[in-house]
Design an enzyme around this catalytic site. Structure first.
Site, PDB file in Angstrom:
ATOM      1  N   GLN A   1       0.810  -1.218   0.000  1.00  0.00           N
ATOM      2  CA  GLN A   1       0.000   0.000   0.000  1.00  0.00           C
ATOM      3  C   GLN A   1       0.843   1.268   0.000  1.00  0.00           C
ATOM      4  OE1 GLN A   1      -1.284   1.213   4.342  1.00  0.00           O
ATOM      5  NE2 GLN A   1      -1.855  -0.947   4.021  1.00  0.00           N
TER       6      GLN A   1
ATOM      7  N   ARG B   1      -3.888  10.910   2.545  1.00  0.00           N
ATOM      8  CA  ARG B   1      -5.053  11.457   3.225  1.00  0.00           C
ATOM      9  C   ARG B   1      -5.928  12.200   2.209  1.00  0.00           C
ATOM     10  NH1 ARG B   1      -0.481  12.309   6.397  1.00  0.00           N
ATOM     11  NH2 ARG B   1      -0.573  11.422   8.506  1.00  0.00           N
TER      12      ARG B   1
ATOM     13  N   GLU C   1      -4.230   3.404  -0.135  1.00  0.00           N
ATOM     14  CA  GLU C   1      -5.058   3.546   1.053  1.00  0.00           C
ATOM     15  C   GLU C   1      -5.422   5.024   1.179  1.00  0.00           C
ATOM     16  OE1 GLU C   1      -4.643   3.565   5.917  1.00  0.00           O
ATOM     17  OE2 GLU C   1      -3.255   2.312   4.754  1.00  0.00           O
TER      18      GLU C   1
ATOM     19  N   ASN D   1     -10.293  11.521   7.445  1.00  0.00           N
ATOM     20  CA  ASN D   1     -10.573  11.963   8.808  1.00  0.00           C
ATOM     21  C   ASN D   1     -11.886  12.740   8.784  1.00  0.00           C
ATOM     22  OD1 ASN D   1      -8.117  11.109  10.336  1.00  0.00           O
ATOM     23  ND2 ASN D   1      -7.114  12.385   8.803  1.00  0.00           N
TER      24      ASN D   1
ATOM     25  N   HIS E   1       4.630  12.178  -6.156  1.00  0.00           N
ATOM     26  CA  HIS E   1       3.415  11.889  -6.903  1.00  0.00           C
ATOM     27  C   HIS E   1       3.116  10.401  -6.913  1.00  0.00           C
ATOM     28  CE1 HIS E   1       6.666  11.531 -10.020  1.00  0.00           C
ATOM     29  NE2 HIS E   1       5.985  10.419 -10.298  1.00  0.00           N
TER      30      HIS E   1
ATOM     31  N   ARG F   1       9.047  21.306 -22.166  1.00  0.00           N
ATOM     32  CA  ARG F   1       9.937  20.703 -23.165  1.00  0.00           C
ATOM     33  C   ARG F   1       9.822  19.195 -23.224  1.00  0.00           C
ATOM     34  NH1 ARG F   1      15.634  24.036 -22.388  1.00  0.00           N
ATOM     35  NH2 ARG F   1      14.808  26.118 -22.826  1.00  0.00           N
TER      36      ARG F   1
ATOM     37  N   GLU G   1       0.930  11.435 -12.212  1.00  0.00           N
ATOM     38  CA  GLU G   1       1.640  11.418 -13.486  1.00  0.00           C
ATOM     39  C   GLU G   1       0.952  10.440 -14.440  1.00  0.00           C
ATOM     40  OE1 GLU G   1       6.200  11.086 -15.257  1.00  0.00           O
ATOM     41  OE2 GLU G   1       5.754  10.295 -13.264  1.00  0.00           O
TER      42      GLU G   1
END
Length: 432
Positions: A118, A122, A188, A192, A215, A245, A261
């Protein structure tokens, strides 16, 4: 007057010398040109990379580059032809830490067959994030854990092979059993309770000064067509495929502004899915320490790429190591169905005793939380991890939840150690 044969001999020698000199000079100049362009590219932030007005700002235009964001700026702005692996290997002036000579050396793996299971992020609002990852990126919600007394819920999403039916109900014991025995890797998504409200200021997506997390990524057959579909679905971008570029790759925003990405697979048609989860990127201070740490957690170094001022190392679980970490390793990475852990090293950080990345759990920078590994025996695994000397955030018997642990890797990133098969977490389960 000299004989004609002597003149011809001298003339021939002069021509040879001139030819050799002419041949050598462009080689030195060409190498210097490449190195120089790589350095210059980093001096001009947002060169051809200015954001559209409809995207969330992460870096204002003309903001000075930082070490944490340097990878994205230089890699996306410089021409690929100037930064190949071959160009940067200069024995007279080394600029990177190559692992190719000993990358596949035998490393003693911790007990219990550890596998990467995993990456935790958040999220502010599951009503936005879950549809993004399932409906837009084609992942499957395979499980969830609800802790109403502690006011948080965990959602696990992953890419399943195209056509594979998943008929388990998230939150049930059966779904839990599937999650804690899977050989693949899931995201995961931690919610909250209350963060979905309008007054919540949002999580920190990374990529600011000294941030470690960079990322996640998805792979596809056609980046241009896929990004057009994402744009039509209302997804905004940090970078579109034709911006900057570096053509042919993109960075989309998820609902919490984490960078996703979008990269091209090596062999179109090999993977039927539109998208597959393919990367988690973390910046590391010293690649030798980090690679050894994750090798001891059962990962294999598949590929490494070196540029003038940064290097990339790609690691994965449940994959055979390729013959080399160059072209063959890169080909393996580009066609993997499961994700790789991309370790990004900005050259020089290993020599700075005071340098430290933020790990995503600081009070004002919470976003990325941890990676997690399944093992057969948490206690035996932690005995071996403890000997590495990087410390434990939570011992197996610490806190209320017994039988799981959190270790620190060399950069201070939290690494969850979970028993394969799971434990009783005390969550509110859903009836089967």
């Amino acid at each position: 007057m000299q004989p004609m044969s002597s003149c011809r001999l001298r003339l021939g020698l002069i021509m040879v010398i001139l030819s050799v000199t002419h041949f050598l000079q462009p080689c030195r100049g060409f190498s210097g040109y490449r190195s120089g362009m790589s350095r210059v590219a980093g001096r001009y932030p947002n060169n051809g990379f200015a954001e559209s007005s409809h995207t969330h700002k992460v870096f204002p235009n003309n903001q000075p580059t930082s070490r944490s964001s340097h990878f994205h700026r230089n890699f996306l702005e410089r021409p690929l032809s100037l930064t190949t692996h071959r160009n940067t290997q200069n024995t007279a002036r080394p600029t990177f830490l190559s692992m190719s000579t000993d990358s596949q050396a035998e490393v003693e793996v911790i007990p219990g067959r550890p596998t990467w299971q995993q990456t935790m992020l958040r999220i502010a609002d599951p009503a936005k994030s879950i549809p993004f990852y399932t409906d837009v990126l084609g992942m499957t919600l395979i499980d969830k854990f609800d802790f109403p007394d502690m006011e948080f819920t965990l959602y696990f999403v992953t890419t399943l092979p195209e056509g594979e039916e998943y008929d388990l109900t998230p939150g049930t014991k059966e779904a839990h059993d599937y999650l804690w025995t899977m050989e693949g890797t899931a995201l995961e998504l931690t919610h909250n309770h209350g963060t979905e409200k309008a007054d919540f200021k949002g999580y920190h997506p990374g990529n600011a000064e000294k941030d470690g997390f960079g990322h996640i990524a998805v792979s596809c057959d056609d980046v241009y067509a896929s990004c057009k579909e994402l744009e039509n679905a209302g997804i905004t971008f940090k970078k579109k495929p034709d911006e900057g570029r570096m053509k042919g790759l993109a960075f989309a925003y998820d609902p919490d502004s984490y960078w996703v990405e979008v990269v091209r697979r090596g062999t179109p048609g090999k993977i039927p899915n539109k998208f597959n989860l393919s990367q988690t990127m973390l910046r590391v201070k010293d690649p030798k320490k980090s690679i050894e740490f994750y090798q001891k957690l059962g990962m294999k170094l598949l590929s490494e790429r070196h540029f003038s001022d940064f290097s990339l190392y790609f690691m994965a679980s449940n994959v055979e190591a390729p013959p080399n970490t160059g072209d063959e390793g890169r080909a393996v990475v580009k066609d993997l169905f499961g994700p790789v852990l991309e370790l990004t090293h900005n050259h020089g950080t290993e020599n700075d005793a005071d340098f430290k990345h933020f790990n995503g759990n600081e009070p004002d920078r919470q976003g990325f939380g941890h990676t997690g590994f399944l093992v057969d025996d948490v206690y035996k695994a932690c005995d071996a991890i403890r000997e590495m000397g990087y410390g434990m955030k939570k011992e197996p018997d610490g806190g209320k939840m017994k039988g799981l642990a959190f270790a620190y890797d060399p950069d201070g990133y939290a690494v969850e150690i979970i028993k394969r098969g799971g434990i009783e977490f005390g969550d509110k389960k859903v009836d089967s």
